[in-house]
Design a protein around this motif. Structure first.
Motif, PDB file in Angstrom:
ATOM      1  N   GLU A 201       0.794  -1.142   0.162  1.00  0.00           N
ATOM      2  CA  GLU A 201      -0.052   0.016   0.089  1.00  0.00           C
ATOM      3  C   GLU A 201       0.952   1.163  -0.135  1.00  0.00           C
ATOM      4  OE1 GLU A 201      -2.599  -0.381   3.314  1.00  0.00           O
ATOM      5  OE2 GLU A 201      -3.782  -2.097   2.244  1.00  0.00           O
ATOM      6  N   PRO A 202       1.840   1.480   0.829  1.00  0.00           N
ATOM      7  CA  PRO A 202       2.508   2.786   0.868  1.00  0.00           C
ATOM      8  C   PRO A 202       3.524   2.798  -0.454  1.00  0.00           C
ATOM      9  CG  PRO A 202       3.209   1.211   2.772  1.00  0.00           C
ATOM     10  CD  PRO A 202       2.146   0.596   1.944  1.00  0.00           C
ATOM     11  N   ALA A 203       3.984   1.861  -1.106  1.00  0.00           N
ATOM     12  CA  ALA A 203       4.594   2.035  -2.203  1.00  0.00           C
ATOM     13  C   ALA A 203       3.651   2.418  -3.501  1.00  0.00           C
ATOM     14  CB  ALA A 203       5.453   0.541  -2.766  1.00  0.00           C
ATOM     15  N   ILE A 204       2.375   1.761  -3.726  1.00  0.00           N
ATOM     16  CA  ILE A 204       1.478   2.100  -4.620  1.00  0.00           C
ATOM     17  C   ILE A 204       1.058   3.549  -4.427  1.00  0.00           C
ATOM     18  CG2 ILE A 204      -0.995   1.594  -5.471  1.00  0.00           C
ATOM     19  CD1 ILE A 204      -0.476  -1.292  -4.352  1.00  0.00           C
ATOM     20  N   HIS A 205       0.784   4.071  -3.463  1.00  0.00           N
ATOM     21  CA  HIS A 205       0.520   5.179  -3.011  1.00  0.00           C
ATOM     22  C   HIS A 205       1.621   6.335  -3.329  1.00  0.00           C
ATOM     23  CE1 HIS A 205      -0.864   9.050  -1.058  1.00  0.00           C
ATOM     24  NE2 HIS A 205       0.349   9.165  -0.362  1.00  0.00           N
ATOM     25  N   ARG A 265       0.712   0.006 -10.876  1.00  0.00           N
ATOM     26  CA  ARG A 265      -0.199  -1.161 -11.447  1.00  0.00           C
ATOM     27  C   ARG A 265       0.392  -2.382 -11.401  1.00  0.00           C
ATOM     28  NH1 ARG A 265      -1.346   2.978 -15.296  1.00  0.00           N
ATOM     29  NH2 ARG A 265       0.205   2.369 -16.962  1.00  0.00           N
ATOM     30  N   THR A 266       1.609  -2.559 -11.502  1.00  0.00           N
ATOM     31  CA  THR A 266       2.297  -3.776 -11.199  1.00  0.00           C
ATOM     32  C   THR A 266       1.992  -4.029  -9.945  1.00  0.00           C
ATOM     33  OG1 THR A 266       3.585  -3.258 -13.276  1.00  0.00           O
ATOM     34  CG2 THR A 266       4.418  -4.964 -11.586  1.00  0.00           C
ATOM     35  N   TYR A 267       2.313  -3.362  -8.988  1.00  0.00           N
ATOM     36  CA  TYR A 267       2.424  -3.688  -7.613  1.00  0.00           C
ATOM     37  C   TYR A 267       1.100  -4.011  -7.121  1.00  0.00           C
ATOM     38  CZ  TYR A 267       7.115  -1.993  -6.085  1.00  0.00           C
ATOM     39  OH  TYR A 267       8.288  -1.725  -6.015  1.00  0.00           O
ATOM     40  N   ARG A 268      -0.081  -3.371  -7.697  1.00  0.00           N
ATOM     41  CA  ARG A 268      -1.408  -3.695  -7.321  1.00  0.00           C
ATOM     42  C   ARG A 268      -1.703  -5.411  -7.816  1.00  0.00           C
ATOM     43  NH1 ARG A 268      -4.547   0.166  -5.627  1.00  0.00           N
ATOM     44  NH2 ARG A 268      -3.980   2.513  -5.994  1.00  0.00           N
TER      45      ARG A 268
END
Length: 617
Positions: A201-205, A265-268
């Motif tokens: 979550e932190p990296a996506i944000h 998007r990849t992290y999601r």
């Protein structure tokens, strides 16, 4: 009072002395005081965009306690600590710990952030290794997350692409299977407390909202993109890399807000689908199609077969302290060999930063690195004589070769018995788990290749395979290449003491040994041990491929500016060829553990040579 008025009000003798040292300051005493013309402003010594402001005669400010050259004090806390190469990644690790996550949860969350924040050293296109103090087992365990070469790439093809007998550093020929994400998953299955998806979550944000680019990272992004797009670089296509890191036609400058929506998007996908989303799902299919399109070799089958391996690290005792090194296919043994040889000399009485002490350490490095180039490889493919190379008796024999009044030339590997730019970070938690973790794409950002729409670059670790017949590290399909990335760990009396690492290719064993020597032989605290001026020796008669060419029989010695002038002059007089300081002295993070009665105390130190920081709470 404005600064101009203050300087103008100084006595003539004082202002004259200032102008004599810096004539440009004389401008501040003239000009139209009524109109406030621009020539009344003090000129800047470092104009915007300049990379460095160097004054060799100016040194760090004075400290009232601790080492005079230390940049700051270590951060201390009882509940947890973290040190990474980017302040936001460090903060993410601390926040993850405060949410109830384990040190491993925090390390994964921080590493995911670093894949966005520090793409010059890390990302899910690379490999990673970890050493963990497991309080339940009361020992150090290790995990090797190293990828293998593509099964469809033959030795014959690899040799056909070689330049000067070695594999090229860029392009698909140097790509091996990424192992980092699988290693994260493996760590989380054993030590995780939070849900897997929460860790991203932190990296996506961050990747979606954007962050300002710091000084060092911005500098290396530009250098890497320039190398990838240079004619003849060997990179099959660069449009995807430029789309990711230069979306407006130019690389970000220091302070520019950078985003990476593709990586978000990849992290999601990974957060929702776990390991298999990457290695046997939509991401794997995209990677497979991309390498087919550009004429590469990495396939979905290679990805599907990737699995990290648990193991026991190597260990040696240095003056009563147990120092650990990764085995597997890494250079971790080199740190231990270097220390074993150095232990035969009284470095303390030679003196801190003395020419004798540095000379002995360099010679120990040269002897250890000859063995590194001769014997280190993937133990699945070659029998590595670990016990012999790490023995005290062998180190004593090698130490006898070192002379205090001359340089050993030539230098050769020992005769073992016959047998058939990286990011480091460390986190600890309230339960006593400590993780020492290092993750890398190898040289800088990696191979130059970014799969369509994924937002991360593939490593170029395959460059370090040998192409020499009979060498244990010779290229083979499905084989792990020699690895330079190594986490560090040390224990005292069976208790955890230091989780630490020094990033930077061949500098890593040299840097780790200097940290241990600074702490044990010279009594420096963990921050001063990292801030202490370092030496870096390049070049050996045998090389794993990362050394520059044409360095001569004794290689090149590089010293940081803080090394005493008398020491520098003595080493030159001894015959060491001196190269310019190039910044290649590694980057360091460390957490120290001790007990104060029933209280657990963590001290965390970070590197003043990079953009990161250490925090504790």
């Amino acid at each position: 009072m404005r600064r101009r008025s203050f300087i103008a009000a100084l006595p003539l003798a004082v202002t004259g002395s200032i102008a004599s040292v810096h004539p440009s300051l004389a401008i501040a005493q003239s000009g139209d005081s009524k109109t406030g013309a621009s020539n009344t402003s003090l000129p800047k010594f470092q104009p915007a965009g300049d990379e460095r402001f160097v004054r060799p005669d100016v040194h760090a400010g004075d400290r009232v306690s601790g080492a005079s050259f230390a940049s700051r004090s270590a951060a201390m806390g009882c509940s947890g600590a973290a040190g990474t190469a980017h302040p936001i990644a460090t903060l993410t690790a601390i926040e993850t710990l405060k949410r109830g996550g384990s040190a491993i949860d925090a390390a994964i969350a921080a590493n995911a952030c670093l894949g966005f924040l520090e793409p010059t050293s890390s990302g899910i296109g690379g490999d990673c290794y970890a050493m963990i103090w497991d309080p339940k087992l009361a020992k150090v365990v290790s995990l090797a997350g190293s990828g293998r070469s593509p099964k469809s790439l033959t030795l014959e093809t690899a040799r056909s692409r070689a330049k000067d007998g070695v594999l090229p550093p860029l392009g698909a020929i140097a790509v091996s299977t990424p192992g980092a994400l699988d290693a994260w998953w493996t760590l989380h299955q054993r030590y995780g407390k939070l849900k897997w998806a929460e860790l991203f979550e932190p990296a996506i944000h961050l990747a979606e909202s954007g962050v300002p680019v710091p000084q060092i990272i911005g500098y290396y992004i530009k250098r890497n993109l320039t190398a990838f797009t240079r004619p003849g670089s060997g990179v099959e296509e660069t449009a995807n890399a430029l789309h990711t890191w230069a979306p407006n036609g130019k690389a970000p400058n220091e302070g520019d807000v950078f985003r990476n929506p593709d990586l978000a998007r990849t992290y999601r996908l990974i957060a929702q689908g776990g390991r298999d989303a990457y290695y046997d799902g939509p991401i794997a299919k995209t990677i497979d199609a991309y390498f087919k399109r550009i004429g590469g070799w990495l396939t979905v089958e290679d990805l599907r077969d990737q699995h990290a391996e648990w193991g026991d690290p190597l260990v040696t005792k240095y003056r009563g302290v147990d120092v650990y090194g990764m085995a597997a296919n890494t250079q971790g043994l080199a740190t231990l060999q270097l220390l074993n040889i150095a232990e035969n000399f009284d470095l303390r009485n030679m003196g801190f930063q003395s020419p004798q002490s540095i000379h002995v350490q360099i010679e120990a490095k040269r002897l250890a690195y000859e063995d590194r180039a001769r014997y280190y490889a993937d133990p699945h493919f070659a029998k590595i004589p670990y016990e012999f190379l790490n023995s005290k008796s062998y180190a004593a024999e090698r130490a006898k070769l070192i002379k205090l009044d001359s340089i050993l030339t030539p230098v050769h590997p020992g005769q073992a018995p016959s047998h058939g730019d990286t990011t480091y970070f460390t986190v600890s938690d309230k339960d006593g788990i400590m993780i020492s973790m290092i993750q890398s794409n190898f040289r800088g950002m990696g191979s130059g290749l970014v799969a369509d729409g994924l937002g991360f670059m593939f490593q170029d670790r395959g460059e370090l395979f040998s192409l020499q017949d009979g060498h244990p590290n010779i290229y083979a399909p499905g084989k792990r290449p020699f690895q330079t990335i190594i986490p560090g760990f040390a224990t005292k009396d069976g208790k955890p003491w230091m989780s630490f690492g020094v990033m930077g290719g061949d500098m890593q064993p040299q840097g780790q040994a200097q940290i241990i020597i600074n702490r044990i032989d010279y009594g420096l605290d963990i921050q001063a041990a990292g801030d202490s001026p370092r030496w870096h020796h390049e070049g050996s008669s045998q090389s794993m491929g990362e050394d520059p060419k044409g360095l001569g029989p004794t290689g090149i010695l590089r010293l940081e500016a803080g090394v005493p002038a008398s020491t520098r002059e003595a080493l030159i007089a001894l015959g060491w060829p001196m190269g310019p300081s190039d910044g290649g002295y590694g980057r360091y993070e460390c957490i120290e553990h001790r007990m104060d009665g029933t209280d657990r105390v963590y001290s965390a130190a970070s590197e003043m040579r990079a953009d990161g920081c250490a925090l504790a709470y």
